[in-house]
Structure formats: C-alpha cells, structure tokens
Design a protein around this motif. Sequence first.
Motif, mmCIF file in Angstrom:
data_model
loop_
_atom_site.group_PDB
_atom_site.id
_atom_site.type_symbol
_atom_site.label_atom_id
_atom_site.label_comp_id
_atom_site.label_asym_id
_atom_site.label_seq_id
_atom_site.Cartn_x
_atom_site.Cartn_y
_atom_site.Cartn_z
ATOM 1 N N UNK A 167 -26.345 -37.589 56.718
ATOM 2 C CA UNK A 167 -25.498 -37.801 57.893
ATOM 3 C C UNK A 167 -24.068 -37.534 57.477
ATOM 4 N N UNK A 168 -23.449 -36.567 58.113
ATOM 5 C CA UNK A 168 -22.091 -36.174 57.732
ATOM 6 C C UNK A 168 -21.146 -36.692 58.812
ATOM 7 N N UNK A 169 -20.155 -37.497 58.395
ATOM 8 C CA UNK A 169 -19.173 -37.985 59.362
ATOM 9 C C UNK A 169 -17.963 -37.067 59.328
ATOM 10 N N UNK A 170 -17.582 -36.554 60.482
ATOM 11 C CA UNK A 170 -16.498 -35.557 60.493
ATOM 12 C C UNK A 170 -15.200 -36.114 61.063
ATOM 13 N N UNK A 171 -15.180 -37.388 61.437
ATOM 14 C CA UNK A 171 -13.921 -37.982 61.882
ATOM 15 C C UNK A 171 -13.721 -37.892 63.378
ATOM 16 N N UNK A 172 -12.464 -37.984 63.771
ATOM 17 C CA UNK A 172 -12.147 -38.125 65.201
ATOM 18 C C UNK A 172 -12.333 -36.843 65.991
ATOM 19 N N UNK A 173 -12.293 -35.687 65.301
ATOM 20 C CA UNK A 173 -12.427 -34.417 66.031
ATOM 21 C C UNK A 173 -13.860 -33.922 65.860
ATOM 22 N N UNK A 174 -14.736 -34.195 66.834
ATOM 23 C CA UNK A 174 -16.162 -33.905 66.646
ATOM 24 C C UNK A 174 -16.456 -32.407 66.569
ATOM 25 N N UNK A 175 -17.635 -32.108 66.038
ATOM 26 C CA UNK A 175 -18.107 -30.728 65.929
ATOM 27 C C UNK A 175 -18.947 -30.382 67.160
ATOM 28 N N UNK A 176 -18.812 -29.154 67.635
ATOM 29 C CA UNK A 176 -19.594 -28.750 68.817
ATOM 30 C C UNK A 176 -20.420 -27.498 68.564
ATOM 31 N N UNK A 177 -20.311 -26.914 67.353
ATOM 32 C CA UNK A 177 -21.092 -25.708 67.051
ATOM 33 C C UNK A 177 -21.625 -25.823 65.635
ATOM 34 N N UNK A 178 -22.890 -25.455 65.451
ATOM 35 C CA UNK A 178 -23.539 -25.550 64.139
ATOM 36 C C UNK A 178 -24.362 -24.299 63.896
ATOM 37 N N UNK A 179 -24.532 -23.949 62.598
ATOM 38 C CA UNK A 179 -25.513 -22.929 62.248
ATOM 39 C C UNK A 179 -25.984 -23.185 60.819
ATOM 40 N N UNK A 180 -27.290 -23.070 60.588
ATOM 41 C CA UNK A 180 -27.899 -23.307 59.275
ATOM 42 C C UNK A 180 -28.435 -21.993 58.727
ATOM 43 N N UNK A 181 -28.432 -21.859 57.388
ATOM 44 C CA UNK A 181 -29.025 -20.660 56.795
ATOM 45 C C UNK A 181 -29.524 -20.997 55.394
ATOM 46 N N UNK A 182 -30.557 -20.283 54.958
ATOM 47 C CA UNK A 182 -30.980 -20.361 53.556
ATOM 48 C C UNK A 182 -30.115 -19.388 52.784
ATOM 49 N N UNK A 183 -29.493 -19.868 51.708
ATOM 50 C CA UNK A 183 -28.622 -18.976 50.941
ATOM 51 C C UNK A 183 -29.475 -17.960 50.180
#
Length: 835
Positions: A167-183
């Motif tokens: 669980x990653x806490x990013x603070x007061x400015x939330x995230x609205x876009x994500x993308x995952x990849x296998x390196x």
Amino acid sequence: MGFDGGGMEVKRVFIGAGCNRIVNNTSWGACDLLSFGAQNAVAIFCPETAQILTTLPGHSAYVNCTQWLPSNKFAFKAKNLERHYLLSGDADGTIFLWEYSLTDKKWRDVLQVPEKHKKGVTCITAIMLSQTEAIFASSSSDGAVHVWEVILPSSSGGECKLSCLDSILVGKKPMVALSLVELPGDNGHLALAMGGLDNKIHIYSGERAGKFVHACELKGHTDWIRSLDFSLPLYGSSETPSLLLVSSSQDKGIRIWKMALHESIGNNRKEETSLASYIKGPIFSAGPSSYQVSLESLLVGHEDWVYSVAWQPPQSSSIDGIECYQPQSILSASMDKTMMIWQPEKTTGIWMNMVTVGELSHCALGFYGGHWSPSGNSILAHGYGGSFHLWKNVGTDFDDWKPQKVPSGHFASVSDISWAREGEYLLSVSHDQTSRVFSAWHDESSLEDGDAWHEIARPQVHGHDINCVAIIRGKGNHRFVSGADEKVARVFEAPLSFLKTLSHATRQKSSFANDLPVNVQILGANMSALGLSQKPIYVQASPESKERNNNEGIDTLETIPEAMPVELTKPPIEEQLAWHTLWPESHKLYGHGNELFSVCSDHEGKLVASSCKAQSASVAEIWLWEVGSWKAVGRLHSHSLTVTQLEFSHDNSFLLSVSRDRHFSIFAIKKTGGADEISHQLVIRQEAHKRIIWTCSWNPFGHEFATGSRDKTVKIWELEDGSSVKLLMTLPMFKSSVTALSWLGVDRQKNHGLLAVGMESGLIELWSLSNTKTDNSRISAPNAALFVRLDPFICHISAVHRLRWKNSTKSEESTSMQLASCGADHCVRIFQVDV
C-alpha cells in the motif's frame, strides 16, 4: 439468461443504458467484450451486435472504473483462456472481482477486495504475468495506491486467492492514473507508473512478491496527469529491450518516455555520442539491472484536456501465437471532441497525428476515454453525453475509419416509459433531459433469432429533467405528452422523417400505417437556443426562410446548427440521434402550479390527465385535457400531496389516482351531451396504506385494481357498483418498497392476469391473479400466487420506476408477452415472458 419458475420463462430482450460520465470507466477485454459503469451496475456490451448483454449487481455506489483481466493489451496471451475476469471499483472505495465463463456465457461474483479504499476508486490497472497469475493496482482519492496479487483458479468454479503486495501512500495530492509493466530482462521486477494532481509521473519499482520503492519522478507536464500506459518491451536490432511509457495531461500535451536498460556499472565501454546522451533523464535500479528514462517525443495536437492515451494492443506475428510485436501506434482521446492516432513517420521517425476521428458537432461535448479493440482495427470513445462512439477501419490498402453502431441509453435516472399503440416502439424519459425511442430493428442480415433493439430517435432534448410521459392512444399520427421540472406539459407529434424510419425498422409489419394522416407536412424539428422548445421544419421550406433564420441566429447567444432530419435505413449512431431526430412541439399545456410529476392518457386517446408536485390541496389537483383541442376540461380535487400515479380504467369510465398522502381516489368520467362535454365526479377517496402509495394498476378485464406502497405491501381492490370499494386481498409483505405495478390480462373467461411488481431494490416479481366465480356470479376471494421471481442478473440494480406490459391486441391467445421496465440505474429493460 432464462430463469425458470412454474413452467414460465423470462428472458432478457434488451437493455438500454448510457455510460457513467467518469474517466477510466470503460475497459475493452481480450474476450472482445466491453465493460462500463451504468450508475451502480457494471454493464457488459458486445461491440459486434451493439447490444448490452447483462448488468452485474453488487455495487451500492456509482461504478467509477472497470478493468478486464486480461485486457485488450494481453489478448495475444489469452487465446486459450476459458475464463476471463473483470475488476470494478465504485465511489465508496469497494472493488469487486467477477468471473466470466466463455463456455456457458455465465457470470459469477468471485470476491470483494477486503481492504477497501476510504474514498472513491479513481483507476484500476492490471497485468497478466501468466495464465493463472495477475497483479493489479488501484488508486483512490483517499491518497492511497494498493497493489494486489491474484492467483486465478486453474479449473472452473475454483477459488481466487488474493494477497496485498503493498500500500503506497502518496499524500494529499491523490493519483488518478496508473500503469503496470513487467520490466524487460529476466529478473521478475515490475514498474508501476502513477500520475495525478502534482503534475509529476512517479515510477515505483518492485518485485513480484515484495514492496514497491519510489524509483524516480518524471517532470515536464504542467497540469494534472490524466492517463499513463506502458508499451510491451520493444526489442530493437541491438536486442537490448526498452520500454515506452506514454502520458497525457490536462496541459493538452502527450509525452512519450523511453526506459532503456542502462549499461551496468562494471562495463567501462565508451558511450557513443548520440543525442540521447545529452538529454539523459533519471536512472533507477530494479534488482541487478538499472534503467535510464529519457523523453522520447512530445505530441501536440489536441486543443483541450487529453483524458486518455493507449498503445495499440500487441499483435501476434507468428502462427503459434507466441511471438508478438508491439505496433508503434498510440490512441488519444480529448475533451476537444476528437480522438487521434499517432504513429512515427516512416522516414524521419517523428511522431505524427495520422488519423483524427470525432464529429465536431455540439453534441459530443468531449471524450472521457478512448480504447482499442484487441485486434487494433476498431477504436471506441465514451463521451460527456453518456454515449459511445465506435469507428472501424474498413479500408484494405489504406486507412478508412467509419462510424459503427453502438448501444445507447440514458445517463441518468429513467423516470417513465410508454409503449406505442401497437407496441412498435418504447418511449422513455429521464432526468438526463432527453426522451428516447427504442425499437426492434428487423435486419435481414442478422444471424440472431429475433430482432435486435436499438435507439431510433430522440424526440425531445430539453433544458429540464423530464419526469413523466404518455403516448396518446387514439388513431392518427403518433403523439405524446411529457412533463418535466417546469409547470408546463408539452405535446409532441411525430414528423415525417420518423414515420419513414419507423416503417424501415418494423418493415411495415404494424397496422398503424392505415390510420396515419396522409399529409404530414413536418419533416423534423430544430432546437431553440435555450433548448426549451422545438420548432418544426416543414417539408417544403423555402430557401428565403432558411436564410432569414440563419441571419437571425447570428445575434443570439448561441448559434445552433440547422438540423437535417432524414429517413434512416439502418439504426442511427449518436451524431444522428442527438441532432436530427427531434420531434416538433405542437402544444404547451399551462395550468399547474409546480413541476409536473405524472401524466396518463385514456385508452381511446380522447383525454389526458396530469398532476404536479404538491404540498397543499390546491396545488395537488389533477387536470384533464382534451386531446386535439388541448383545452383544460376538468380540475379534479381530492388529494393534499403530490399525486404519484394516474391511470384510466380500461373501459375509460374511471380515473384512479394515488398519492403521497397515502390515499387513492377514483373519479367517474362521463362524456355528456355535447361531443366534447366531459363530466367528472369523485366516487371515493380512501386511505389505503401506512406510507406513500407509489403506484397503481387496473385489471384490463374489470374494475379491480392494485396499489403498491412504501410500506412494502400490494393490495388488490374491487370497485363495486361504481360507488364503493372493497379490499379483496393483500399480497404477502415484500422485502423492499413497492415502486411499480403493471397488470396484464391473460384469460378473460377466468379473469386471470399477471401482476408485475417492481421494487426499490431493483428486483421484479410476477404474480398470477385469478378469480373463481361462484354461482351467483359474485366474485369470491381471488387466488394469488408468486409466478416467477426474475433473476437478479437481468433485473435493475436500483429502484424500479415504472413497469409496462406491451399492449398487444393479440395478448389473449398469445403465450409470449413483453414487459418493459425503467429505473434509477439509468436502464430501460425489456423482458420476454413465456407462459
């Protein structure tokens, strides 16, 4: 999906619904189905047939985002999968996982993610690591990003195992876009890119089983990051794989970032002097490897916020489907009402905008997201008006993108529905300020049995929420009366373009053509600047009048483009519906003191009754209007609060009204001496329930009627001798408020009927009602039995607002009936009931 009960089967015929107006709401799966949120439902639609297949119940708040496992990006890996999975997140922070079996086309609610977000879910991204292992991440406005691992069952009906990786806490400015990849490389490391309100892209790296650490951040965008997408690892000629990440933002720009495997520290080989070495970005390490990030390209072309960017899905290049390549092609969707496809130019390698689609009409109001089909030959956008827009590349030697049919429907609560006289079409009205006509379109080329339903017209596009509608039953042209959040009822008449379109849709099967006026002079209608009334367009309009209109239009606040009503020979797409299928308004009915709430027509088409929202007896009066002259011919006083529903008995001699004041009233309506003289008289007013009465319905064969209330009961009454009312029975208590009733006559001899009961929970039940006559022809106690409970997967997700049986003239000998319903879940549904 059938549901069997006592030799009776109920099938879903049609679902009409619009898409929630939220970014990240739609996902295109490797199984070639699309998912989207429609209020609290997850709706699934098939792009091939342009039909919504089902809605999944479970969420208790707006569905914000959906994500297929595998999505279109992993279609090349999913050739032999029998089961596909879908994640959906809602405005309460809850995430569900669903399983779809390709073999029997059945859905199953697999699990609810245990640690819910404290606020709404804004984005879900997922990757397939193998056929049975997937990782997904979810972001929320609570400032947390959760990363989960899912182990999918290897056999059908097995359990899914879920474990939280981080669980990653990013603070007061939330995230609205994500993308995952296998390196790239062998080391089993992942990269997670996230972007949001701080204008930076954050890259986290992590192992498949462990924590994610902040690796680096990419700066460059000057406004919120709206969308991120990783490509698959690209293997160039040098065979050192690199990754590309594309990002889009509210600064109207799109950026492509390159992540290349950085030379390891021990290697002191002299670097080539290339442009890349001068504009190096940050380096981050993941396990033994490290990666260098650099800005590859900046794409400028959109004129408004760019809400989504997506790489074209990888395509199989060899026969056995293992080798695949990542096409160099990006789709972007923007609030400027366009979608663009970007590709590097063959000679220079500079990224250019190769294709632009999107009608630059006023009706789209911008796109919230764009998606590729798994094969890459179709693209879909969903827009502000809850609508979908699909284009397919039909060119062989060169690109030729053509618009395609898509499902459509309301994007807010649907308040009322009404069948056409012969049941050729269904008209619905909604708080999205539109009325829509749905019809079965007879398609010779269709392989399906039966006809597919489509929206064929949008008669009213209004400036107020529309609350009620009634189609006039009498002969002559098609007309309807609608009431909205204004004190005026409005009358609309079908124009020539609609009548011709309808004859294509029904292939002249209906008998209404016989009693149509020959001389319909109105072709269609135009919208006024404020959207409150619709002006007719005449068949023989002189060019001077058009010019004059155009000149006048320049001075107004908003110039509205001229509508071009045409006869449609195939189901229309959104651009045609929103603008060219309006009906002209023929009358306004003034008299009510508040917003209109309910309206009904008698069965001959001679009278219309209407009521409005009311807190006092003087405002709660019911108005009677004469069809044709549209004069007010009666004001009926009885109730002290809003009249919630009105219905004429089937012989037109009585009008039944039910109200928030817990009473029902029956008025005797008589035609007196003159042709248009009407007399009305209150026969009875009676308190019937302990709470608001929401709904009522007459027995088509007699003077029995049913009332349904918030007190969870349905009562069956009989009007005796036109003067007194007797309670025949109360059905067993329902689990939820009863909000809609509709009574269908099945057998006149036995006085046998079916009562459809709709509830606040969205569920629908059908009850069989029959009376056994005793010797002296008095009716003894009627029999009532639950005939069938409709499967929750075909019912509504939220309150049912109205139920209507199709008024088929052949219903007495037919064994198959159609029931239409509408509800707060934005859906219009049609069921087929086979007895």
